[in-house]
Design a protein around this motif. Structure first.
Motif, mmCIF file in Angstrom:
data_model
loop_
_atom_site.group_PDB
_atom_site.id
_atom_site.type_symbol
_atom_site.label_atom_id
_atom_site.label_comp_id
_atom_site.label_asym_id
_atom_site.label_seq_id
_atom_site.Cartn_x
_atom_site.Cartn_y
_atom_site.Cartn_z
ATOM 1 N N ALA A 128 0.826 -1.207 0.000
ATOM 2 C CA ALA A 128 0.000 0.000 0.000
ATOM 3 C C ALA A 128 0.862 1.258 0.000
ATOM 4 O O ALA A 128 0.525 2.254 -0.621
ATOM 5 N N ARG A 129 1.985 1.204 0.705
ATOM 6 C CA ARG A 129 2.907 2.334 0.674
ATOM 7 C C ARG A 129 4.294 1.803 0.406
ATOM 8 O O ARG A 129 4.830 1.011 1.179
ATOM 9 N N ARG A 130 4.871 2.215 -0.697
ATOM 10 C CA ARG A 130 6.181 1.709 -1.070
ATOM 11 C C ARG A 130 7.270 2.312 -0.188
ATOM 12 O O ARG A 130 7.241 3.492 0.147
ATOM 13 N N LEU A 353 -13.411 -10.338 -13.401
ATOM 14 C CA LEU A 353 -13.155 -9.175 -12.566
ATOM 15 C C LEU A 353 -14.407 -8.318 -12.559
ATOM 16 O O LEU A 353 -14.924 -7.960 -13.634
ATOM 17 N N HIS A 354 -14.903 -7.988 -11.364
ATOM 18 C CA HIS A 354 -16.136 -7.226 -11.225
ATOM 19 C C HIS A 354 -15.901 -6.010 -10.328
ATOM 20 O O HIS A 354 -15.524 -6.152 -9.156
ATOM 21 N N GLY A 355 -16.115 -4.812 -10.886
ATOM 22 C CA GLY A 355 -16.030 -3.587 -10.093
ATOM 23 C C GLY A 355 -14.685 -3.366 -9.435
ATOM 24 O O GLY A 355 -14.610 -2.860 -8.315
ATOM 25 N N VAL A 356 -13.594 -3.716 -10.127
ATOM 26 C CA VAL A 356 -12.259 -3.648 -9.536
ATOM 27 C C VAL A 356 -11.761 -2.203 -9.509
ATOM 28 O O VAL A 356 -11.756 -1.511 -10.537
ATOM 29 N N THR A 357 -11.350 -1.768 -8.338
ATOM 30 C CA THR A 357 -10.787 -0.429 -8.162
ATOM 31 C C THR A 357 -9.428 -0.544 -7.484
ATOM 32 O O THR A 357 -9.299 -1.216 -6.457
ATOM 33 N N VAL A 358 -8.436 0.103 -8.073
ATOM 34 C CA VAL A 358 -7.081 0.131 -7.511
ATOM 35 C C VAL A 358 -6.609 1.568 -7.512
ATOM 36 O O VAL A 358 -6.662 2.250 -8.547
ATOM 37 N N ARG A 359 -6.143 2.029 -6.359
ATOM 38 C CA ARG A 359 -5.638 3.398 -6.240
ATOM 39 C C ARG A 359 -4.138 3.364 -5.975
ATOM 40 O O ARG A 359 -3.615 2.467 -5.339
ATOM 41 N N ALA A 361 -0.672 6.430 -5.418
ATOM 42 C CA ALA A 361 -0.440 7.776 -4.891
ATOM 43 C C ALA A 361 -0.938 8.853 -5.843
ATOM 44 O O ALA A 361 -1.410 9.906 -5.425
ATOM 45 N N GLY A 362 -0.825 8.589 -7.132
ATOM 46 C CA GLY A 362 -1.244 9.589 -8.106
ATOM 47 C C GLY A 362 -2.738 9.654 -8.316
ATOM 48 O O GLY A 362 -3.223 10.540 -9.033
ATOM 49 N N GLY A 363 -3.518 8.757 -7.749
ATOM 50 C CA GLY A 363 -4.960 8.752 -7.919
ATOM 51 C C GLY A 363 -5.475 7.362 -8.231
ATOM 52 O O GLY A 363 -4.797 6.354 -8.010
ATOM 53 N N THR A 364 -6.680 7.289 -8.771
ATOM 54 C CA THR A 364 -7.310 6.011 -9.099
ATOM 55 C C THR A 364 -6.804 5.533 -10.454
ATOM 56 O O THR A 364 -6.930 6.233 -11.463
ATOM 57 N N VAL A 365 -6.232 4.338 -10.483
ATOM 58 C CA VAL A 365 -5.693 3.774 -11.725
ATOM 59 C C VAL A 365 -6.747 2.900 -12.400
ATOM 60 O O VAL A 365 -6.988 3.011 -13.601
ATOM 61 N N LEU A 366 -7.358 2.002 -11.632
ATOM 62 C CA LEU A 366 -8.448 1.170 -12.138
ATOM 63 C C LEU A 366 -9.714 1.589 -11.402
ATOM 64 O O LEU A 366 -9.739 1.611 -10.165
ATOM 65 N N ASP A 367 -10.758 1.890 -12.154
ATOM 66 C CA ASP A 367 -11.937 2.503 -11.563
ATOM 67 C C ASP A 367 -13.185 1.683 -11.903
ATOM 68 O O ASP A 367 -13.772 1.832 -12.973
ATOM 69 N N GLY A 368 -13.580 0.790 -10.983
ATOM 70 C CA GLY A 368 -14.777 -0.021 -11.188
ATOM 71 C C GLY A 368 -14.719 -0.875 -12.438
ATOM 72 O O GLY A 368 -15.717 -1.049 -13.133
ATOM 73 N N SER A 401 -4.427 -7.464 -4.478
ATOM 74 C CA SER A 401 -5.844 -7.435 -4.131
ATOM 75 C C SER A 401 -6.377 -6.020 -4.313
ATOM 76 O O SER A 401 -5.774 -5.064 -3.813
ATOM 77 N N PRO A 402 -7.467 -5.845 -5.031
ATOM 78 C CA PRO A 402 -7.995 -4.496 -5.257
ATOM 79 C C PRO A 402 -8.591 -3.909 -3.991
ATOM 80 O O PRO A 402 -8.998 -4.630 -3.078
ATOM 81 N N GLU A 403 -8.652 -2.564 -3.953
ATOM 82 C CA GLU A 403 -9.305 -1.905 -2.820
ATOM 83 C C GLU A 403 -10.793 -2.243 -2.783
ATOM 84 O O GLU A 403 -11.374 -2.420 -1.716
#
Length: 587
Positions: A128-130, A353-359, A361-368, A401-403
């Motif tokens: 989560a934090r590099r 993959l259903h509704g996958v969201t990954v954030r 530091a720069g923001g949301t990369v994968l959005d639903g 694992s997605p958020e």
């Protein structure tokens, strides 16, 4: 290090176990520590030996005093045996403490390092934090070593305080005036110690942080040394690496200055306290309230009481250990995915993959994001630079694992699958594969369950790697360190390693980007011939690779813009333009 966002557990799913604690990690036989040495064995030995040493040291002045009185009364031999016994006990206890202390420190350091390594590896490649590699190395080496001092420093500090308190009590029993004389200056010393200890903790954290900054910059420079040499920026890089040194020097000088002040303060207070006690004892002797033996005992207990000022160094060591432990705990506190408990049933490798969201530091990369990888089909994953294709590949294969959202492999949520089953079911090849193992054969066979050599050689032929491997000095038995491999050859070895695994899902994350078009085509053709029954997800930036796939998943602005054959998508100008830009960038 961020929050561990997990979906609510489905009804009927097995209960999860929390991630292991530091103590559990340390007790695990897999951490490399000898199982015959319990965690608290050497600290217990150290504590017992120091307790024995403290008792013997407190008894010694009384024994000497009794011997002096008997000698003056003409019975000199009567006090020899008790004195010899106490000295032998004191010597044995001190000797054992000198051995047990370093052992306790070494094993505490080893446990911390093992727990740190296990936790970092368990968190996975996408924490989560590099934390910079150099910073992790500094925490693993310097900070863990400092933290390992805590047990020894605490035991020594307690023992010294007990001896000091016992000495003051003994002085009070000899004559209340002696204890009062000792107590005149001692509180001033403790106030000074407390003040300097607070500063030492703060300076210790800053010093270790500056050390980590230098280490991180140095590792970055070493990794890019060829680029630095080619660009002629060696002097600039040296300045960049050494930029934190003034801060390191400032914290270091402050740290040593604090210790110097403690030594200076106690160096003045100790003689003053001793002289005061001696003067009062001399007065008590002149009045007859104290005999010659009592005077000797008073001198001995005053010396032991002054040993309480020696607690300063132990407390300073403990303060340094606390600073190191705080830096280690920052990493250990990062959230880690609890392991799944469900067995993965047989299946063809169908991924949803259903509704996958990954954030990030720069923001949301994968959005639903929603995406389905049909079983036994090859899906090319394409997108502009920074679109998140590698993150999506990591999510699809269970490395991340997605958020929010769910990822299913043959109908089973990936975060509920046992790690061993998941890693056996999914094989990866990356753009920059790391080859681990003594020989090339070992690097290709690496897996939880070693791959048979025959399958390894067949996979190497499919990846177009067999020919150059056999040309190495010792063929497949060539040391990885001694193998002169180009970037394309390393990629082919990475693909061969993935093909050798008997999994149901194969993920190639830009794994052929360093190959020329002809070699890449041969690799993909062989993969189609030998692994057509496996589901394949291929991250690529090349038109020819996308054209070979059954379907193309076009990733755009965090979602799959289209999932269709390449020839259908090619009609869209935006799709064609994406490939032109990517292939121009690749050169």
């Amino acid at each position: 290090m961020g929050q561990d966002h997990r979906q609510p557990q489905r009804s009927g799913a097995p209960d999860r176990t929390a991630s292991p604690t530091l103590a559990q990690d340390a007790r695990s036989p897999r951490n490399g520590l000898p199982s015959a040495s319990p965690r608290w064995w050497w600290p217990t030995v150290l504590a017992l030996s120091m307790a024995t040493s403290s008792v013997a040291a407190l008894v010694l002045p009384a024994v000497i005093a009794a011997g002096v009185d008997r000698a003056l009364s003409g019975d000199a031999g009567a006090g020899v045996a008790p004195l010899a016994a106490v000295l032998c006990l004191l010597t044995a206890a001190e000797t054992l403490a000198q051995y047990a202390g370093p052992r306790a420190t070494a094993e505490a350091t080893a446990r911390l390092r093992a727990a740190l390594i296990r936790h970092v590896m368990a968190v996975g490649p996408y924490p989560a934090r590099r934390t910079a590699t150099g910073d992790l190395v500094a925490r693993l080496t310097a900070s863990a070593a400092e933290a390992g001092l805590s047990v020894q420093a605490a035991v020594y500090a307690v023992a010294q305080l007990v001896m000091a308190a016992g000495s003051v009590l003994a002085l009070g029993l000899l004559a209340p005036e002696l204890a009062a004389a000792f107590g005149i200056t001692a509180p001033v010393g403790w106030l000074l110690l407390r003040r300097h200890l607070r500063r030492t903790v703060q300076r210790g954290e800053g010093y270790q942080g500056a050390q980590a900054a230098v280490a991180a910059r140095l590792l970055d420079a070493l990794a890019g040394r060829r680029t630095i040499a080619a660009a002629g920026t060696v002097e600039r890089e040296i300045e960049r690496v050494l930029a934190p040194v003034p801060e390191l020097s400032r914290h270091g000088r402050a740290l040593w200055d604090s210790q110097r002040r403690v030594a200076w303060s106690t160096g003045l207070l100790a003689p003053a306290t001793q002289i005061t006690v001696i003067a009062v004892a001399g007065y008590e002797l002149s009045t007859g309230a104290l005999g010659p033996g009592g005077l000797v005992a008073a001198l001995g207990y005053a010396t032991l009481g002054l040993g309480g000022f020696g607690t300063a160094q132990s407390l300073l060591d403990h303060a340094r250990a606390r600073a190191g432990r705080l830096r280690v705990n920052e990493v250990l506190a990062s959230p880690r995915q609890p392991p799944g408990l469900r067995c993965l049933p047989p299946g063809p490798g169908h991924v949803e993959l259903h509704g996958v969201t990954v954030r990030r530091a720069g923001g949301t990369v994968l959005d639903g994001l929603d995406l389905t990888l049909p079983a036994g089909r090859c899906v090319a994953l394409v997108g502009r630079s920074g679109a998140g294709t590698s993150l999506l590949a990591a999510v699809a294969g269970g490395l991340l694992s997605p958020e929010r959202g769910t990822v299913l492999l043959d109908g089973v949520p990936m975060d509920e699958i046992r790690p061993a089953d998941l890693r056996a079911a999914v094989a990866y090849a990356f753009s920059d594969p790391q080859l681990t193992g003594a020989t090339v054969l070992d690097a290709l066979r690496v897996a939880a369950d070693p791959v048979p050599e025959a399958r390894v050689r067949a996979a190497a032929r499919a990846a177009q790697a067999d020919v150059f491997i056999r040309r190495l000095p010792a063929g497949y038995l060539t040391s990885v360190r001694d193998a002169p491999l180009s970037g394309g050859q390393r990629q082919r070895l990475g693909v061969a390693r993935a093909l050798a695994r008997d999994g149901r899902l194969l993920v190639l994350d830009d794994a052929t980007s360093s190959l020329d078009s002809a070699t890449e085509a041969a690799v993909l053709r062989a993969m189609d011939d030998t692994h057509a029954h496996r589901t394949r997800l291929v991250v690529t930036r090349r038109t020819a690779t996308a054209a070979r796939a059954d379907l193309v998943a076009w990733l755009h602005e965090g979602r799959v813009r289209a999932l269709a054959p390449h020839h259908e998508l090619w009609r869209l100008p935006a799709y064609r333009g994406m490939f032109r830009g990517a292939e121009d960038a690749q050169g």
